[in-house]
Design an enzyme around this catalytic site. Sequence first.
Site, PDB file in Angstrom:
ATOM      1  N   GLU A  69      -2.076 -13.418   3.214  1.00  0.00           N
ATOM      2  CA  GLU A  69      -1.910 -11.999   4.202  1.00  0.00           C
ATOM      3  C   GLU A  69       0.067 -12.202   4.261  1.00  0.00           C
ATOM      4  O   GLU A  69       0.151 -11.223   4.824  1.00  0.00           O
ATOM      5  CB  GLU A  69      -2.460 -12.831   5.544  1.00  0.00           C
ATOM      6  CG  GLU A  69      -1.931 -12.197   6.804  1.00  0.00           C
ATOM      7  CD  GLU A  69      -2.017 -10.550   6.475  1.00  0.00           C
ATOM      8  OE1 GLU A  69      -2.454 -10.125   5.920  1.00  0.00           O
ATOM      9  OE2 GLU A  69      -1.312  -9.589   7.720  1.00  0.00           O
ATOM     10  N   HIS A 111      -3.947 -23.515 -13.442  1.00  0.00           N
ATOM     11  CA  HIS A 111      -4.041 -22.754 -13.927  1.00  0.00           C
ATOM     12  C   HIS A 111      -3.166 -20.830 -14.886  1.00  0.00           C
ATOM     13  O   HIS A 111      -4.131 -20.457 -14.728  1.00  0.00           O
ATOM     14  CB  HIS A 111      -5.404 -22.479 -13.459  1.00  0.00           C
ATOM     15  CG  HIS A 111      -6.456 -23.630 -13.472  1.00  0.00           C
ATOM     16  ND1 HIS A 111      -6.660 -23.859 -14.311  1.00  0.00           N
ATOM     17  CD2 HIS A 111      -6.769 -24.407 -12.635  1.00  0.00           C
ATOM     18  CE1 HIS A 111      -7.362 -24.969 -14.119  1.00  0.00           C
ATOM     19  NE2 HIS A 111      -7.537 -25.287 -12.780  1.00  0.00           N
ATOM     20  N   GLU A 141       5.761  -6.224   2.163  1.00  0.00           N
ATOM     21  CA  GLU A 141       5.440  -5.126   3.221  1.00  0.00           C
ATOM     22  C   GLU A 141       6.914  -4.890   3.721  1.00  0.00           C
ATOM     23  O   GLU A 141       7.684  -3.389   3.485  1.00  0.00           O
ATOM     24  CB  GLU A 141       4.467  -4.732   4.116  1.00  0.00           C
ATOM     25  CG  GLU A 141       3.295  -4.838   3.631  1.00  0.00           C
ATOM     26  CD  GLU A 141       2.365  -4.888   5.192  1.00  0.00           C
ATOM     27  OE1 GLU A 141       1.457  -3.420   5.354  1.00  0.00           O
ATOM     28  OE2 GLU A 141       1.868  -5.585   5.565  1.00  0.00           O
ATOM     29  N   CYS A 186      -0.322  11.207   7.752  1.00  0.00           N
ATOM     30  CA  CYS A 186       0.333  12.491   8.756  1.00  0.00           C
ATOM     31  C   CYS A 186      -0.508  12.304   9.944  1.00  0.00           C
ATOM     32  O   CYS A 186      -1.484  12.159  10.319  1.00  0.00           O
ATOM     33  CB  CYS A 186       0.410  13.893   8.489  1.00  0.00           C
ATOM     34  SG  CYS A 186       0.609  13.685   6.303  1.00  0.00           S
ATOM     35  N   LYS A 203       2.658  -9.590   3.954  1.00  0.00           N
ATOM     36  CA  LYS A 203       3.574  -9.339   5.647  1.00  0.00           C
ATOM     37  C   LYS A 203       4.835  -9.260   4.722  1.00  0.00           C
ATOM     38  O   LYS A 203       5.826  -7.937   4.146  1.00  0.00           O
ATOM     39  CB  LYS A 203       3.677 -10.287   6.653  1.00  0.00           C
ATOM     40  CG  LYS A 203       3.015  -9.924   7.521  1.00  0.00           C
ATOM     41  CD  LYS A 203       2.265  -8.667   7.984  1.00  0.00           C
ATOM     42  CE  LYS A 203       1.714  -8.490   7.190  1.00  0.00           C
ATOM     43  NZ  LYS A 203       0.222  -7.979   7.681  1.00  0.00           N
ATOM     44  N   LYS A 211       0.982   3.452   8.652  1.00  0.00           N
ATOM     45  CA  LYS A 211      -0.418   2.791   9.147  1.00  0.00           C
ATOM     46  C   LYS A 211      -1.530   3.917   9.809  1.00  0.00           C
ATOM     47  O   LYS A 211      -1.197   5.338   9.787  1.00  0.00           O
ATOM     48  CB  LYS A 211      -0.065   2.831  10.491  1.00  0.00           C
ATOM     49  CG  LYS A 211      -0.231   1.880  11.293  1.00  0.00           C
ATOM     50  CD  LYS A 211       0.316   0.997  12.654  1.00  0.00           C
ATOM     51  CE  LYS A 211      -0.415  -0.218  13.098  1.00  0.00           C
ATOM     52  NZ  LYS A 211      -0.256  -1.526  12.210  1.00  0.00           N
ATOM     53  N   TRP A 256       3.455  11.995   5.651  1.00  0.00           N
ATOM     54  CA  TRP A 256       3.559  11.118   4.607  1.00  0.00           C
ATOM     55  C   TRP A 256       3.122  11.935   3.205  1.00  0.00           C
ATOM     56  O   TRP A 256       1.790  12.044   3.326  1.00  0.00           O
ATOM     57  CB  TRP A 256       2.522  10.019   5.357  1.00  0.00           C
ATOM     58  CG  TRP A 256       2.425   8.651   4.165  1.00  0.00           C
ATOM     59  CD1 TRP A 256       3.304   7.720   4.088  1.00  0.00           C
ATOM     60  CD2 TRP A 256       0.805   8.274   3.425  1.00  0.00           C
ATOM     61  NE1 TRP A 256       3.005   6.716   3.058  1.00  0.00           N
ATOM     62  CE2 TRP A 256       1.738   6.807   2.933  1.00  0.00           C
ATOM     63  CE3 TRP A 256       0.109   8.755   3.400  1.00  0.00           C
ATOM     64  CZ2 TRP A 256       0.392   5.942   2.238  1.00  0.00           C
ATOM     65  CZ3 TRP A 256      -1.253   7.822   2.953  1.00  0.00           C
ATOM     66  CH2 TRP A 256      -0.724   6.807   2.012  1.00  0.00           C
ATOM     67  N   ASN A 258      -3.276  17.979   7.946  1.00  0.00           N
ATOM     68  CA  ASN A 258      -3.374  16.156   7.247  1.00  0.00           C
ATOM     69  C   ASN A 258      -4.513  16.299   6.866  1.00  0.00           C
ATOM     70  O   ASN A 258      -5.525  16.551   7.282  1.00  0.00           O
ATOM     71  CB  ASN A 258      -2.931  15.312   9.114  1.00  0.00           C
ATOM     72  CG  ASN A 258      -3.595  13.450   8.661  1.00  0.00           C
ATOM     73  OD1 ASN A 258      -3.290  13.105   7.899  1.00  0.00           O
ATOM     74  ND2 ASN A 258      -4.538  12.959   9.341  1.00  0.00           N
ATOM     75  N   GLY A 259      -4.353  15.456   5.449  1.00  0.00           N
ATOM     76  CA  GLY A 259      -5.619  15.410   4.923  1.00  0.00           C
ATOM     77  C   GLY A 259      -5.654  15.999   3.547  1.00  0.00           C
ATOM     78  O   GLY A 259      -4.441  16.122   3.207  1.00  0.00           O
ATOM     79  N   ARG A 311       2.718   7.299  11.535  1.00  0.00           N
ATOM     80  CA  ARG A 311       1.410   7.731  10.554  1.00  0.00           C
ATOM     81  C   ARG A 311       2.318   8.514   9.426  1.00  0.00           C
ATOM     82  O   ARG A 311       1.835   8.544   8.973  1.00  0.00           O
ATOM     83  CB  ARG A 311       0.997   9.106  11.333  1.00  0.00           C
ATOM     84  CG  ARG A 311      -0.193   8.247  12.653  1.00  0.00           C
ATOM     85  CD  ARG A 311      -0.347   9.522  13.880  1.00  0.00           C
ATOM     86  NE  ARG A 311      -2.044   9.562  12.158  1.00  0.00           N
ATOM     87  CZ  ARG A 311      -2.829   9.445  12.529  1.00  0.00           C
ATOM     88  NH1 ARG A 311      -3.228   8.147  13.240  1.00  0.00           N
ATOM     89  NH2 ARG A 311      -3.777  10.842  11.378  1.00  0.00           N
TER      90      ARG A 311
HETATM   91  C1  F6R Z   1      -0.723  -4.480   6.225  1.00  0.00           C
HETATM   92  C2  F6R Z   1      -1.587  -3.518   6.577  1.00  0.00           C
HETATM   93  C3  F6R Z   1      -2.670  -2.406   6.083  1.00  0.00           C
HETATM   94  C4  F6R Z   1      -3.502  -2.064   7.191  1.00  0.00           C
HETATM   95  C5  F6R Z   1      -4.867  -1.601   6.641  1.00  0.00           C
HETATM   96  C6  F6R Z   1      -5.883  -1.236   6.996  1.00  0.00           C
HETATM   97  O1  F6R Z   1       0.561  -5.007   6.790  1.00  0.00           O
HETATM   98  O2  F6R Z   1      -1.642  -2.948   7.939  1.00  0.00           O
HETATM   99  O3  F6R Z   1      -2.958  -3.394   5.184  1.00  0.00           O
HETATM  100  O4  F6R Z   1      -4.490  -3.643   6.899  1.00  0.00           O
HETATM  101  O5  F6R Z   1      -4.031  -0.260   5.879  1.00  0.00           O
HETATM  102  O6  F6R Z   1      -5.804  -0.764   8.114  1.00  0.00           O
HETATM  103  P1  F6R Z   1      -6.979  -0.699   9.709  1.00  0.00           P
HETATM  104  O7  F6R Z   1      -7.105  -1.737   9.896  1.00  0.00           O
HETATM  105  O8  F6R Z   1      -6.371  -0.385  10.388  1.00  0.00           O
HETATM  106  O9  F6R Z   1      -8.000  -0.058   8.875  1.00  0.00           O
END
Ligand code: F6R
Length: 585
Positions: free
Chosen positions: A462, A485, A469, A2, A466, A580, A74, A100-101, A27
């Site tokens: 990775e 396997h 997501e 949030c 992507k 994020k 969020w 937030n939290g 956020r």
């Molecule tokens: C993937 C993504 C998340 C962050 C993860 C860690 O695209 O954005 O998986 O990588 O939440 O976030 P940070 O790097 O900010 O600790």
Amino acid sequence: MCSIIGYRGKGAAAPVIVSGLKRMEYRGYDSVGVATESGKKINLKKGIGRVAEVNSSAGLDALPGTTGIGHTRWATHGKVTRANAHPHSSNSGSIAIVHNGIIENFEELKSSLSAQGYTFESETDTEVIANLLQKNHDATGSVKEAVVKTVSEIEGHYAFVAMFEDGQLAAARFHEPLILGIGQDDLFLSSDVLGFIEYTDDAVYMKDGSFAMLEDGKFQIFDFDGTDTSYEVTKVSKEFGDAYKGDYAHFTLKEIYEQPETVMRAGEKTTDAIKTAALLIRNTKSIYVTGSGTSYNAALLAKQILSRYAKIKVEPIISSELPFSPDIIEDDSVFVAMSQSGESADVLEAVRIAKQAGCKIISIVNLTSSSLARESDIVIGMNCGPEIGVAATKSFTAQLAVLYKLAEQLGGQTGTDFGGISESMLEMLENPTTIQQIAGKLRNVSDIYVLGRGIHYPIAIEAALKLKELTYIHAEGIAGGELKHGPLALMDSGVYVIIINPDDTTYSDTLTSAREIKTRGAKIIGISNVKSDVYDYWIEIPSTGEESYPILEIVPVQLLSYYAALEKDTDPDYPRNLAKSVTVK
Ligand code: F6R
């Protein structure tokens, strides 16, 4: 997570709050609300949806008054409903709060308050703080004492801003970010400097276990026991003002296209921090690298890069797993934490565990004013500017650039030429037509696999992250040799497989895997500098030295995920259910 914001100043509060919330929407973005005070009365509006939508239907920015609070949510406690959206009011309506939290003992507190006659309209833990504050304010007649009492009763990780009907703001921080912005005639409280960067670059990063009280152009900061505490006013880096999309349709696209520059910036200098970190690493027996999500995938690459070029062995650890296996950590080791935000709760928890074991902490972090940076002995900046798109893109390639730099400082000859990498990236980004065409084919696909070997395996993981997501398509990274396997059983004509295959030592084995998959009818997308008839679609990457391939080969998959998201009509900047900077566990 949030975002919370508070404003007290001379101008209208609501428009300032709404524009701050729009910038912090990354956020969390399932619902939004604003409350203001005018004439000793609290006005409150909120709703489900993005800031712009709710603002145009409910007129958040038209609320009167020069003091206010706001929130984008969020969901953690309770579903996405209007009732659960913030701000929340106390029963008397004399206090509104944004939070937030997570309050861990909220059920206990809620039943005790219910027994005393308090009622609750939402399922949130936040409403409990509002009513506790009201109860303690009624009992003491003092905002300060009400906050001291309330923070002694709540447990968990939180940051909140409470607005009282006389316009006083009180804001407390405990293991969730909270920053105070100091303008000419205004004061701001925010989860992120983006909440107020338009108005001021003077900021106080509040300490954990402290609270601020704001009144008529002045503020005071106290420890949780109510004693005055010292604070430092810092200048927020101006680069964080640059959080605008510009001519790009989405932040994600802008951030992908920034990489030729950000990778140069992250890799161009051997900073003092890199030198000190290398010294520390050289003289330590055990080295761990941790992170979450994309940052963990960078940790997997740290293992590959540091062992290949500097003969240094490191153990990657998923941050959220460490609390369940703390004995992995040998005492007095080096613990490297990778994080874009520096606020991921799982990473901070892992760092605390490592500190308890006497480890030295090196962080590789983008936000060098973050909680993680402040917990670290050595801070290596990624220097890639604000990353707003929820999916990590430029922070990942910046992390890799820093790792190559570190390997060099540890005596490795990586041969990496960041100028050359940057030019190759530009070349790839110049013409996305092939990638756009392939994205069009993925609209109705339900499974994508990404295959790579050696150093390309973490890139495959990775790449799959992507894709899932941004497109919501099931995607999975596979180590080439593991195909037989198990995963080969999944290959049929409905499946797309991306093969990460530059012409290095992994090339011919990976091409063989591609043939085995093709025989089963799956469609093959090859990412390589060499064309092959086995690929149904070929995404060409420039021929460079093998050390540059991992940084380069992720870029086409970022772009593919972006364009496939557009094909599927999903919002690439704000994928569903995600946020994020995950500041709760
Ligand atoms: C993937 C993504 C998340 C962050 C993860 C860690 O695209 O954005 O998986 O990588 O939440 O976030 P940070 O790097 O900010 O600790």
